[in-house]
Motif scaffolding. Structure first.
Motif, mmCIF file in Angstrom:
data_model
loop_
_atom_site.group_PDB
_atom_site.id
_atom_site.type_symbol
_atom_site.label_atom_id
_atom_site.label_comp_id
_atom_site.label_asym_id
_atom_site.label_seq_id
_atom_site.Cartn_x
_atom_site.Cartn_y
_atom_site.Cartn_z
ATOM 1 N N PRO A 1 57.340 44.868 44.376
ATOM 2 C CA PRO A 1 58.588 45.001 45.064
ATOM 3 C C PRO A 1 58.246 45.331 46.183
ATOM 4 C CG PRO A 1 58.901 46.506 43.215
ATOM 5 C CD PRO A 1 57.378 45.736 42.851
ATOM 6 N N PRO A 2 59.083 44.991 47.485
ATOM 7 C CA PRO A 2 58.858 45.506 48.765
ATOM 8 C C PRO A 2 59.178 46.894 48.850
ATOM 9 C CG PRO A 2 60.521 43.906 48.828
ATOM 10 C CD PRO A 2 60.073 44.019 47.376
ATOM 11 N N LEU A 3 58.306 47.768 49.651
ATOM 12 C CA LEU A 3 58.661 49.144 49.988
ATOM 13 C C LEU A 3 59.478 49.216 51.206
ATOM 14 C CD1 LEU A 3 55.647 50.980 49.106
ATOM 15 C CD2 LEU A 3 57.477 50.825 47.699
ATOM 16 N N LYS A 4 60.143 50.217 51.620
ATOM 17 C CA LYS A 4 60.899 50.326 52.913
ATOM 18 C C LYS A 4 60.267 51.505 53.742
ATOM 19 C CE LYS A 4 65.462 51.185 54.813
ATOM 20 N NZ LYS A 4 66.823 51.522 54.299
ATOM 21 N N MET B 1 48.372 44.943 50.888
ATOM 22 C CA MET B 1 47.312 43.972 50.360
ATOM 23 C C MET B 1 47.655 42.576 50.670
ATOM 24 S SD MET B 1 45.595 46.449 49.371
ATOM 25 C CE MET B 1 45.954 48.087 49.177
ATOM 26 N N THR B 2 46.712 41.776 50.668
ATOM 27 C CA THR B 2 46.859 40.291 50.984
ATOM 28 C C THR B 2 47.660 39.490 49.793
ATOM 29 O OG1 THR B 2 44.652 40.114 52.157
ATOM 30 C CG2 THR B 2 45.607 38.032 51.322
ATOM 31 N N GLY B 3 48.682 38.973 50.471
ATOM 32 C CA GLY B 3 49.583 38.214 49.223
ATOM 33 C C GLY B 3 50.762 38.916 49.077
ATOM 34 N N ALA B 4 50.903 40.245 49.466
ATOM 35 C CA ALA B 4 51.954 40.929 49.120
ATOM 36 C C ALA B 4 53.227 40.622 49.967
ATOM 37 C CB ALA B 4 51.727 42.677 49.432
ATOM 38 N N MET B 5 54.440 41.096 49.611
ATOM 39 C CA MET B 5 55.770 40.850 50.577
ATOM 40 C C MET B 5 55.841 41.893 51.562
ATOM 41 S SD MET B 5 59.454 40.454 49.067
ATOM 42 C CE MET B 5 60.746 39.936 50.342
ATOM 43 N N LEU B 6 55.992 41.347 52.854
ATOM 44 C CA LEU B 6 56.119 42.366 53.964
ATOM 45 C C LEU B 6 57.062 43.393 53.496
ATOM 46 C CD1 LEU B 6 54.829 42.802 56.709
ATOM 47 C CD2 LEU B 6 57.076 41.790 57.676
ATOM 48 N N PRO B 7 56.555 44.681 53.740
ATOM 49 C CA PRO B 7 57.622 46.082 53.371
ATOM 50 C C PRO B 7 58.891 45.737 54.461
ATOM 51 C CG PRO B 7 55.345 46.639 53.511
ATOM 52 C CD PRO B 7 55.392 45.197 53.877
ATOM 53 N N ILE B 8 59.870 46.288 53.895
ATOM 54 C CA ILE B 8 61.250 46.413 54.897
ATOM 55 C C ILE B 8 61.004 47.464 55.926
ATOM 56 C CG2 ILE B 8 63.765 46.814 54.805
ATOM 57 C CD1 ILE B 8 63.753 46.273 51.687
#
Length: 474
Positions: A79-82, A93-100
């Motif tokens: 899950p995305p960090l803030k 890492m590649t493929g991760a959701m962009l952090p808030i």
């Protein structure tokens, strides 16, 4: 007698529509899709990181900051960090959701990481959206991905799975019965007499069908006994959707196939096509919808008819929409065809130094010589009589085209390969003034390309202009 195009039209007019079945997506490769597939959600479904590195706020870089404290690490599937503050960054890492709170990713190759701090290299420029695959930039939710009638190749299966489809509705494969006829046939490996031959056509037909992805294929051998043949055909007509017979379909005294099929109630749609090889081709439909193709017994005739008529017909019955009739290719040398039948001749293909593909005819000893043309011959379709042709080629057979329109008239200019010249472009640039295989048969152009001389260009211009061919210098 029907032409090949007319025969194909008659077959298409009587084809049944094969039923639909639902299969797990991992069993659908090669099948024909019978439903539309739509995007389950946006693609990408979120702002996706495109490279390993650190995610940060680009505004802080614009403000002059070049060093950031690494707050945490986030991998693909997390899950995305803030982001804690503009002075922090998140290892990503590649493929991760962009952090808030982040709007750019700096690749790891452009960083130096020491004691928990990431420092940007001096030449690195950071802007909003750097190394980010934005949400829905590929397609929107509900976009049509695959249409009904598509043959499912590997990328299509992956697309369907990516759209959340655990099962797909596809055309049910028909059950085939391949039947050889004749007293002279002996199975491979069995002892044989001097007057007998091996039963090979059935194996070629089965291989051709299985190579195209048809798995429900059985074969049988019927002797030249009309009563026994009729009885066995009745059984097969009740058990299979497609019957393909080889031999016994011509005009000989022991060619019982048409008679036996008529006795079984199979309606003859046509018998004989204006072509060589494969003239005695027979097609009919049984009362229960079984398709019956009776092919000539010579090996080349059998395989030409399989590829030219049988396989395209089954593709059409399965609902395939992208029906490819053949590959267009130019002949490397003149060909004479004076028989008033559409001809199919063996060719080999080759590619010249400029990447252009050519078909070259090879000799064989007729429709019984399936090894004479070489190991992997193709077959070129040639329409009734045409002296020099550049037409469709497919493996192992293709549709014959209408070549009469390509024959130059007496008043029309023609190049050395007898192609009609309706427009002549003379260029001072090297790409157009070469002697090359496009305009000259291979045996007439020099190994090393040479420029046309000025006198030759002028002579060509005058000659073509006098025959009504427009001409311009470039």
């Amino acid at each position: 007698m029907l032409t090949p195009a007319e025969a194909e039209e008659q077959i298409a007019r009587h084809l049944p529509c094969l039923p639909i079945e639902s299969l797990p997506v991992n069993q659908c490769a090669g099948g024909v899709l019978r439903e539309n597939i739509y995007a389950e959600r946006d693609h990408p479904p979120f702002d996706r990181v495109a490279m390993d590195g650190v995610a940060l706020d680009s505004a802080s870089v614009t403000a002059g900051r070049r060093q950031f404290r690494i707050q945490a690490a986030q991998g693909a599937g997390d899950p995305p960090l803030k982001l804690a503050s503009p002075a922090h960054c998140i290892e990503i890492m590649t493929g991760a959701m962009l952090p808030i709170g982040c709007d750019a990713v700096v690749p790891v190759e452009k960083l130096s990481i020491v004691d928990g701090y990431a420092t940007l290299q001096p030449e690195v420029m950071v802007s909003r959206g750097l190394s980010i695959h934005a949400r829905s930039s590929d397609l929107r939710q509900g976009t049509l991905l695959l249409s009904t009638g598509t043959r499912l190749e590997a990328p299509d299966v992956a697309t369907a799975a990516g759209a959340g489809m655990a099962r797909l509705r596809v055309s049910q494969q028909p059950a085939f019965m391949v039947i050889s006829t004749g007293n002279e046939l002996v199975e491979p490996g069995d002892p044989m007499e001097a007057w007998q031959v091996r039963r090979s056509n059935a194996y070629g037909l089965v291989a051709g069908l299985r190579r195209r992805g048809f798995l429900r294929v059985a074969d049988d051998h019927l002797r030249d006994d009309v009563d026994a043949m009729t009885a066995r055909l009745r059984e097969h007509l009740q058990s299979y959707e497609v019957l393909i017979l080889s031999g016994g379909v011509s005009m000989g005294r022991f060619d019982f196939v048409p008679t036996a099929l008529a006795a079984c109630g199979v309606k003859q749609i046509f018998h004989k096509v204006s072509q060589r090889p494969g003239k005695p081709l027979w097609f009919g439909m049984a009362p229960n919808g079984t398709m019956v193709f009776a092919l000539p017994g010579n090996p080349v005739s059998t395989l030409v008819c399989l590829a030219r008529y049988v396989i395209p017909a089954i593709d059409r019955a399965m609902g395939l929409t992208d029906l490819q009739g053949g590959e267009k290719i130019a002949l490397a040398a003149p060909v004479t065809h004076n028989v008033p039948l559409t001809g199919f001749m063996p060719v080999t293909t080759e590619t010249d130094e400029w990447g252009r593909c050519w078909a070259r005819t090879v000799s064989n000893n007729g429709s019984g010589d399936f090894r004479g043309p070489g190991r992997h011959p193709r077959v070129c379709g040639i329409a009734t009589p045409a002296p020099i042709l550049t037409r469709r080629v497919s493996s192992p057979a293709c549709i014959a085209g209408n070549h009469e329109r390509n024959r130059p008239t007496r008043s029309q200019s023609a190049g050395p390969a007898r192609r009609p010249l309706r427009d002549l472009r003379i260029s001072v640039m090297d790409r157009c003034n070469f002697r090359c295989p496009y305009c000259m048969p291979r045996e007439r152009f020099h190994e090393h390309y040479a420029f046309l001389k000025t006198a030759e260009r002028c002579r060509s211009r005058r000659s073509c202009g006098s025959r009504g061919c427009s001409c311009r210098w470039a």
